[in-house]
Design a protein around this motif. Structure first.
Motif, PDB file in Angstrom:
ATOM      1  N   HIS A   1      17.277   8.357   5.607  1.00 11.53           N
ATOM      2  CA  HIS A   1      16.203   8.027   4.668  1.00 11.53           C
ATOM      3  C   HIS A   1      14.913   7.605   5.383  1.00 11.53           C
ATOM      4  CE1 HIS A   1      19.012   8.146   1.307  1.00 11.53           C
ATOM      5  NE2 HIS A   1      19.832   7.376   1.998  1.00 11.53           N
ATOM      6  N   THR A   2      14.966   7.400   6.681  1.00 12.50           N
ATOM      7  CA  THR A   2      13.829   6.853   7.420  1.00 12.50           C
ATOM      8  C   THR A   2      12.714   7.885   7.563  1.00 12.50           C
ATOM      9  OG1 THR A   2      15.331   5.428   8.668  1.00 12.50           O
ATOM     10  CG2 THR A   2      13.112   5.730   9.556  1.00 12.50           C
ATOM     11  N   ASN A   3      11.491   7.452   7.315  1.00 10.55           N
ATOM     12  CA  ASN A   3      10.310   8.310   7.465  1.00 10.55           C
ATOM     13  C   ASN A   3      10.005   8.488   8.948  1.00 10.55           C
ATOM     14  OD1 ASN A   3       7.382   8.832   7.893  1.00 10.55           O
ATOM     15  ND2 ASN A   3       7.324   8.860   5.668  1.00 10.55           N
ATOM     16  N   PRO A   4       9.996   9.723   9.463  1.00 12.91           N
ATOM     17  CA  PRO A   4       9.771   9.952  10.899  1.00 12.91           C
ATOM     18  C   PRO A   4       8.424   9.434  11.393  1.00 12.91           C
ATOM     19  CG  PRO A   4      10.654  11.933   9.856  1.00 12.91           C
ATOM     20  CD  PRO A   4      10.296  10.991   8.751  1.00 12.91           C
ATOM     21  N   PHE A   5       7.370   9.558  10.576  1.00 15.34           N
ATOM     22  CA  PHE A   5       6.060   9.079  11.004  1.00 15.34           C
ATOM     23  C   PHE A   5       6.054   7.559  11.120  1.00 15.34           C
ATOM     24  CE2 PHE A   5       1.799   7.428   9.937  1.00 15.34           C
ATOM     25  CZ  PHE A   5       1.087   7.979  10.989  1.00 15.34           C
ATOM     26  N   ALA A   6       6.659   6.874  10.147  1.00 20.85           N
ATOM     27  CA  ALA A   6       6.740   5.416  10.203  1.00 20.85           C
ATOM     28  C   ALA A   6       7.534   4.967  11.421  1.00 20.85           C
ATOM     29  CB  ALA A   6       7.373   4.874   8.925  1.00 20.85           C
ATOM     30  N   LEU A   7       8.603   5.692  11.721  1.00 17.37           N
ATOM     31  CA  LEU A   7       9.410   5.381  12.898  1.00 17.37           C
ATOM     32  C   LEU A   7       8.581   5.499  14.165  1.00 17.37           C
ATOM     33  CD1 LEU A   7      12.158   4.812  14.213  1.00 17.37           C
ATOM     34  CD2 LEU A   7      12.654   7.266  14.052  1.00 17.37           C
ATOM     35  N   GLN A   8       7.754   6.520  14.247  1.00 13.59           N
ATOM     36  CA  GLN A   8       6.921   6.708  15.430  1.00 13.59           C
ATOM     37  C   GLN A   8       5.870   5.607  15.549  1.00 13.59           C
ATOM     38  OE1 GLN A   8       7.560   8.832  17.897  1.00 13.59           O
ATOM     39  NE2 GLN A   8       5.911   7.761  18.970  1.00 13.59           N
ATOM     40  N   VAL A   9       5.325   5.162  14.419  1.00 16.00           N
ATOM     41  CA  VAL A   9       4.358   4.056  14.439  1.00 16.00           C
ATOM     42  C   VAL A   9       5.011   2.800  14.999  1.00 16.00           C
ATOM     43  CG1 VAL A   9       2.984   2.495  13.002  1.00 16.00           C
ATOM     44  CG2 VAL A   9       2.929   4.955  12.560  1.00 16.00           C
ATOM     45  N   LEU A  10       6.229   2.504  14.558  1.00 15.33           N
ATOM     46  CA  LEU A  10       6.921   1.309  15.040  1.00 15.33           C
ATOM     47  C   LEU A  10       7.253   1.426  16.525  1.00 15.33           C
ATOM     48  CD1 LEU A  10       8.003  -1.444  14.383  1.00 15.33           C
ATOM     49  CD2 LEU A  10      10.118  -0.383  13.545  1.00 15.33           C
ATOM     50  N   ARG A  11       7.618   2.609  16.964  1.00 12.75           N
ATOM     51  CA  ARG A  11       7.843   2.807  18.404  1.00 12.75           C
ATOM     52  C   ARG A  11       6.579   2.492  19.200  1.00 12.75           C
ATOM     53  NH1 ARG A  11      10.541   8.692  17.388  1.00 12.75           N
ATOM     54  NH2 ARG A  11      12.748   8.083  17.227  1.00 12.75           N
ATOM     55  N   SER A  12       5.442   2.969  18.711  1.00 13.38           N
ATOM     56  CA  SER A  12       4.173   2.753  19.396  1.00 13.38           C
ATOM     57  C   SER A  12       3.823   1.263  19.448  1.00 13.38           C
ATOM     58  CB  SER A  12       3.066   3.533  18.683  1.00 13.38           C
ATOM     59  OG  SER A  12       1.804   3.292  19.282  1.00 13.38           O
TER      60      SER A  12
ATOM     61  N   SER B   1       7.254   2.957   3.401  1.00 13.11           N
ATOM     62  CA  SER B   1       8.280   3.405   4.343  1.00 13.11           C
ATOM     63  C   SER B   1       8.895   2.195   5.036  1.00 13.11           C
ATOM     64  CB  SER B   1       7.677   4.348   5.395  1.00 13.11           C
ATOM     65  OG  SER B   1       7.192   5.529   4.789  1.00 13.11           O
ATOM     66  N   TYR B   2      10.190   2.072   4.929  1.00 19.27           N
ATOM     67  CA  TYR B   2      10.895   0.945   5.548  1.00 19.27           C
ATOM     68  C   TYR B   2      11.567   1.375   6.842  1.00 19.27           C
ATOM     69  CZ  TYR B   2      14.676  -2.266   6.600  1.00 19.27           C
ATOM     70  OH  TYR B   2      15.543  -3.102   7.255  1.00 19.27           O
ATOM     71  N   VAL B   3      11.376   0.581   7.891  1.00 23.72           N
ATOM     72  CA  VAL B   3      12.099   0.751   9.153  1.00 23.72           C
ATOM     73  C   VAL B   3      12.469  -0.642   9.654  1.00 23.72           C
ATOM     74  CG1 VAL B   3      12.140   1.747  11.458  1.00 23.72           C
ATOM     75  CG2 VAL B   3      10.682   2.776   9.702  1.00 23.72           C
ATOM     76  N   GLY B   4      13.742  -0.889   9.866  1.00 28.87           N
ATOM     77  CA  GLY B   4      14.170  -2.193  10.349  1.00 28.87           C
ATOM     78  C   GLY B   4      14.058  -2.321  11.849  1.00 28.87           C
ATOM     79  N   CYS B   5      13.782  -3.527  12.319  1.00 24.52           N
ATOM     80  CA  CYS B   5      13.760  -3.776  13.766  1.00 24.52           C
ATOM     81  C   CYS B   5      14.277  -5.167  14.053  1.00 24.52           C
ATOM     82  CB  CYS B   5      12.365  -3.568  14.345  1.00 24.52           C
ATOM     83  SG  CYS B   5      11.141  -4.810  13.886  1.00 24.52           S
TER      84      CYS B   5
ATOM     85  N   LYS C   1       0.839  -1.189   0.000  1.00 24.18           N
ATOM     86  CA  LYS C   1       0.000   0.000   0.000  1.00 24.18           C
ATOM     87  C   LYS C   1       0.882   1.251   0.000  1.00 24.18           C
ATOM     88  CE  LYS C   1      -3.542   2.226   2.929  1.00 24.18           C
ATOM     89  NZ  LYS C   1      -4.329   2.068   4.182  1.00 24.18           N
ATOM     90  N   ASN C   2       0.462   2.278  -0.725  1.00 23.46           N
ATOM     91  CA  ASN C   2       1.190   3.542  -0.713  1.00 23.46           C
ATOM     92  C   ASN C   2       1.283   4.078   0.719  1.00 23.46           C
ATOM     93  OD1 ASN C   2       1.612   3.656  -3.485  1.00 23.46           O
ATOM     94  ND2 ASN C   2      -0.279   4.784  -3.866  1.00 23.46           N
ATOM     95  N   GLY C   3       2.502   4.355   1.155  1.00 19.79           N
ATOM     96  CA  GLY C   3       2.709   4.902   2.486  1.00 19.79           C
ATOM     97  C   GLY C   3       2.732   3.880   3.605  1.00 19.79           C
ATOM     98  N   ALA C   4       2.632   2.600   3.275  1.00 19.14           N
ATOM     99  CA  ALA C   4       2.638   1.559   4.307  1.00 19.14           C
ATOM    100  C   ALA C   4       3.981   1.523   5.033  1.00 19.14           C
ATOM    101  CB  ALA C   4       2.347   0.199   3.691  1.00 19.14           C
TER     102      ALA C   4
END
Length: 285
Positions: free
Chosen positions: A139-150, A104-108, A77-80
């Motif tokens: 390159h990390t999207n700040p909003f995506a990063l915050q979602v993963l933190r949550s 948006s990619y964020v590794g964990c 999905k766009n923006g996933a």
């Protein structure tokens, strides 16, 4: 928020269960149908995913090469938010950020596991109080990063560590990969036979992870080869110091070598004030 977990093994299944415990609806996908059927039958997932264009968050819990192939070859999905939980981060991050993506990619990397594998061993409590490492870059999207933190907090991890993929791979080569290598090498000794009655906690600690899946771990070592080789070389040098002192019959030198190891261990607490590593206490139950 629509969430899917791709890869329903021990870790992927536990991600599903911990998120469902937190009140999220979670679908699942797996390369073989048996794990999906088991997950549906046992309420681990709410539904089986057939494509990924409808999900806001996709966790990828697959082996290293399969993880990379999945992320780079799947329509999202766009923006996933797409987050892998592979034990090596650098090679995935470099490939994903090598060209524009619609997600948006964020590794964990959840720092939790068991000596057994498979979704039948998954549990909602696996991550309770454990550490979660999240890697990010410019390159990390700040909003995506915050979602993963949550979501990390919702899964009841106790501590969140944030750093670059490079730092993660260097640290994990020492704290996890080298430990597995040492355990595997330790049991390749003739004295492993007929040890009943001669073992205590130290033996159990040394051998606990000797029997893990060689396919999974060989792939991880190879994707982090330079770091792993460096840590093995350092260990060989340290062992050689001890062996030489013993072979020479020099007890004083041996004491000094052992004392230095004890000193370094006692002084190793905390993150050493490294500004490139952020630690957040979440208070997971």
């Amino acid at each position: 928020m629509k969430i899917c977990v791709a890869g329903l093994g021990l870790i992927g299944g536990s991600v599903c269960m911990s998120l469902k415990r937190a009140g999220y609806a979670v679908d699942g996908w797996n390369r073989s149908p048996q794990s999906v059927q088991y997950a549906l039958k046992n309420g681990i997932i709410d539904g089986a995913a057939h494509d990924f264009c409808g999900y806001d968050v996709v966790f990828v819990a697959l082996p290293p090469k399969a993880t990379l192939d999945f992320i780079c070859g799947t329509a999202f999905k766009n923006g996933a938010l797409v987050s892998d939980i592979c034990g090596v981060k650098g090679f995935i991050e470099r490939a994903v950020f090598s060209k524009p993506r619609n997600f948006s990619y964020v590794g964990c990397h959840p720092m939790a596991g068991k000596e057994v594998s498979g979704i039948q061993n998954a549990c909602a409590e696996l991550f309770d109080g454990a550490n979660m490492v999240i890697t990010h870059s410019s390159h990390t999207n700040p909003f995506a990063l915050q979602v993963l933190r949550s979501l990390t907090k919702a899964m009841r991890f106790g501590r969140l560590i944030e750093c670059t993929a490079e730092i993660h791979d260097k640290k994990i080569a020492y704290t996890s990969q080298l430990a597995h290598i040492v355990s595997n090498a330790y049991v390749k000794n003739s004295e492993i036979e007929n040890c009943f009655g001669f073992t205590g906690g130290s033996f159990q600690d040394m051998t606990r992870i000797a029997g893990v899946d060689e396919g999974v771990w060989a792939a991880l070592y190879m994707e982090n080869a330079e770091n792993v080789s460096d840590k093995i070389a350092s260990l060989i040098n340290s062992l050689a110091e001890i062996k030489n002192a013993i072979d020479c019959g020099n007890e004083q030198t041996l004491r000094e070598v052992l004392k230095e190891g004890r000193r370094l261990f006692e002084e190793s607490g905390g993150n050493g004030g490294n500004p490139q590593i952020t630690v957040t206490v979440l208070g997971g139950k």
